[in-house]
Design a protein around this motif. Structure first.
Motif, mmCIF file in Angstrom:
data_model
loop_
_atom_site.group_PDB
_atom_site.id
_atom_site.type_symbol
_atom_site.label_atom_id
_atom_site.label_comp_id
_atom_site.label_asym_id
_atom_site.label_seq_id
_atom_site.Cartn_x
_atom_site.Cartn_y
_atom_site.Cartn_z
ATOM 1 N N ALA A 37 0.631 -1.073 0.023
ATOM 2 C CA ALA A 37 0.013 0.135 0.209
ATOM 3 C C ALA A 37 0.610 1.204 -0.102
ATOM 4 O O ALA A 37 1.990 1.603 0.655
ATOM 5 N N ILE A 38 0.202 2.416 -0.869
ATOM 6 C CA ILE A 38 1.145 4.087 -0.556
ATOM 7 C C ILE A 38 -0.346 4.716 -0.837
ATOM 8 O O ILE A 38 -0.728 4.811 -1.691
ATOM 9 N N SER A 39 0.209 5.570 0.359
ATOM 10 C CA SER A 39 -0.452 6.801 0.545
ATOM 11 C C SER A 39 0.359 8.512 0.195
ATOM 12 O O SER A 39 1.116 7.978 1.327
ATOM 13 N N VAL A 40 -0.153 9.128 -0.803
ATOM 14 C CA VAL A 40 0.280 10.236 -0.166
ATOM 15 C C VAL A 40 -0.269 11.471 -0.390
ATOM 16 O O VAL A 40 -1.494 11.412 -1.183
ATOM 17 N N ALA A 41 -0.232 12.002 0.655
ATOM 18 C CA ALA A 41 -0.945 13.221 1.563
ATOM 19 C C ALA A 41 -0.164 14.518 1.401
ATOM 20 O O ALA A 41 1.167 14.251 1.891
ATOM 21 N N LEU A 42 -0.413 15.182 -0.031
ATOM 22 C CA LEU A 42 -0.059 16.342 0.217
ATOM 23 C C LEU A 42 -0.253 17.489 0.968
ATOM 24 O O LEU A 42 -1.129 17.807 1.632
ATOM 25 N N GLN A 49 -4.056 7.514 -3.923
ATOM 26 C CA GLN A 49 -3.058 6.164 -2.978
ATOM 27 C C GLN A 49 -3.015 5.361 -4.004
ATOM 28 O O GLN A 49 -4.144 5.030 -5.260
ATOM 29 N N ALA A 50 -2.821 3.832 -4.031
ATOM 30 C CA ALA A 50 -3.062 2.729 -4.765
ATOM 31 C C ALA A 50 -2.432 1.557 -3.738
ATOM 32 O O ALA A 50 -1.546 1.594 -2.645
ATOM 33 N N ASN A 197 -4.504 2.298 8.407
ATOM 34 C CA ASN A 197 -3.639 1.808 7.595
ATOM 35 C C ASN A 197 -2.960 2.993 6.815
ATOM 36 O O ASN A 197 -2.676 4.168 7.110
ATOM 37 N N SER A 198 -2.418 3.396 5.306
ATOM 38 C CA SER A 198 -2.034 3.573 4.754
ATOM 39 C C SER A 198 -2.013 5.131 4.885
ATOM 40 O O SER A 198 -1.274 6.143 4.860
ATOM 41 N N THR A 199 -3.400 5.841 4.274
ATOM 42 C CA THR A 199 -4.149 7.028 4.303
ATOM 43 C C THR A 199 -3.701 7.514 5.549
ATOM 44 O O THR A 199 -3.391 8.472 5.862
ATOM 45 N N GLN A 200 -4.052 6.899 6.252
ATOM 46 C CA GLN A 200 -4.511 7.638 7.980
ATOM 47 C C GLN A 200 -2.727 7.658 8.099
ATOM 48 O O GLN A 200 -2.474 8.236 8.658
ATOM 49 N N LEU A 201 -1.924 6.898 8.254
ATOM 50 C CA LEU A 201 -0.572 7.347 8.299
ATOM 51 C C LEU A 201 0.255 8.138 7.509
ATOM 52 O O LEU A 201 0.620 9.239 8.525
ATOM 53 N N ALA A 202 -0.363 8.836 6.298
ATOM 54 C CA ALA A 202 0.404 9.597 5.577
ATOM 55 C C ALA A 202 -0.478 10.837 5.547
ATOM 56 O O ALA A 202 -0.162 12.587 6.773
ATOM 57 N N LYS A 203 -1.582 10.983 6.592
ATOM 58 C CA LYS A 203 -2.398 12.694 6.944
ATOM 59 C C LYS A 203 -1.892 12.203 8.086
ATOM 60 O O LYS A 203 -1.291 13.481 8.639
ATOM 61 N N ALA A 204 -1.112 11.645 9.684
ATOM 62 C CA ALA A 204 -0.937 11.953 11.114
ATOM 63 C C ALA A 204 0.153 12.054 10.277
ATOM 64 O O ALA A 204 0.682 13.169 11.460
#
Length: 306
Positions: A37-42, A49-50, A197-204
């Protein structure tokens, strides 16, 4: 950006060598390594995410970034009397340096250092109260009230945590601990068992990419100077004895966990969460590291230049 993360996810899933899961924690040993999983929060609030970006995983040592942030908020720079700021050059659970340095851990990201940080933030409170505060903080910075501790992983950690208990009792023998060792260990094992998940982590991690401010919520989490210093520690110490290699290949502040996650920060640009449970020989996510190397190359986000 969506095309970049899609390409990276596809390339990672096509690689045959995905590393080995962490067998010494029974609950982690059960996880299928064929996941990515990969998530990028700009910093402008956009999220890309993908892969299996909604899949929860145990963040393990990535939680040390957030407990360090809490400790700095509570106690400021006085924490550096108890824990150092230098790379260790030793495995994350090594006891060797502690003896040479009278029980003062090299940095807050090796296990001994994070156990010390847990002792500092407890301030005489019970583990349940402290863990509630940590979870509340995680929900606040990720803007997500669903974040919680995976109790099965926490139980698994407690049952197999002899090395960490050894580190804690050894440090306690130098008279450093302010709270009962068993309570500190309970706090430590549980905060390592937070599931995200990776998106929550990116946002954190967004506040670290945006001068201490979460751009999605507008909340100031830390000062710009403190965000810079946390990033510096992540760059030099965030991957244990593989920190130099990670800086060489990826060129971003990052913090890994044996659950297969990595939080990486591209200051001024983005916070990135990756997850793939297979680890390399040092204990860092094999595909996660490769993915971040590719992302840094494709975006030019390395802190050392394009």
């Amino acid at each position: 950006m969506q095309q970049i993360v899609d390409e990276i996810a596809e390339e990672m899933m096509n690689l045959e060598d995905k590393g080995e899961v962490a067998h010494y924690i029974p609950q982690l040993a059960k996880i299928d390594p064929n996941q990515f999983a990969i998530s990028v929060a700009l910093t402008n609030g956009e999220i890309y995410q993908a892969g299996c970006a909604a899949k929860l995983f145990s963040i393990q040592s990535i939680s040390k970034v957030f407990t360090l942030t809490l400790a700095l908020g509570k106690l400021g720079d006085s924490i550096w009397h108890r824990v150092g700021r230098e790379p260790s050059g030793d495995p994350f659970n090594s006891i060797v340096q502690l003896e040479h340095e009278q029980g003062k851990p090299r940095n807050p990201f090796i296990n001994a250092g994070a156990i010390t940080i847990a002792d500092l933030i407890m301030q005489g409170h019970q583990p349940k109260e402290v863990l509630a505060e940590i979870i509340q903080f995680m929900r606040y910075i990720a803007d997500d009230d669903s974040i919680a501790i995976d109790e099965k992983v926490a139980k698994s950690e407690l049952e197999t945590g002899a090395r960490n208990a050894s580190l804690a009792y050894f440090m306690s023998s130098f008279g450093h601990f302010e709270n009962p060792v068993e309570e500190v260990l309970g706090t430590y094992f549980h905060h390592c068992s937070i599931a995200m998940n990776s998106t929550q982590l990116a946002k954190a991690g967004l506040f670290l990419a945006n001068n201490g401010v979460n751009p999605i919520t507008g909340y100031t989490v830390v000062s710009a100077q403190r965000a810079k210093r946390i990033n510096a520690l992540m760059l030099t110490c965030g991957h244990y004895d593989g920190s130099g290699e990670f800086a060489f290949r990826v060129g971003l502040p990052g913090k890994s966990g044996v659950g297969g996650g990595i939080l990486a920060v591209a200051p001024g640009n983005a916070s990135i969460g990756v997850w793939s449970p297979g680890l390399d020989a040092i204990g860092n996510s094999k595909l996660g590291t490769k993915a971040l190397e590719l992302l840094a190359y494709k975006t030019g986000w390395s802190v050392f230049g394009k």
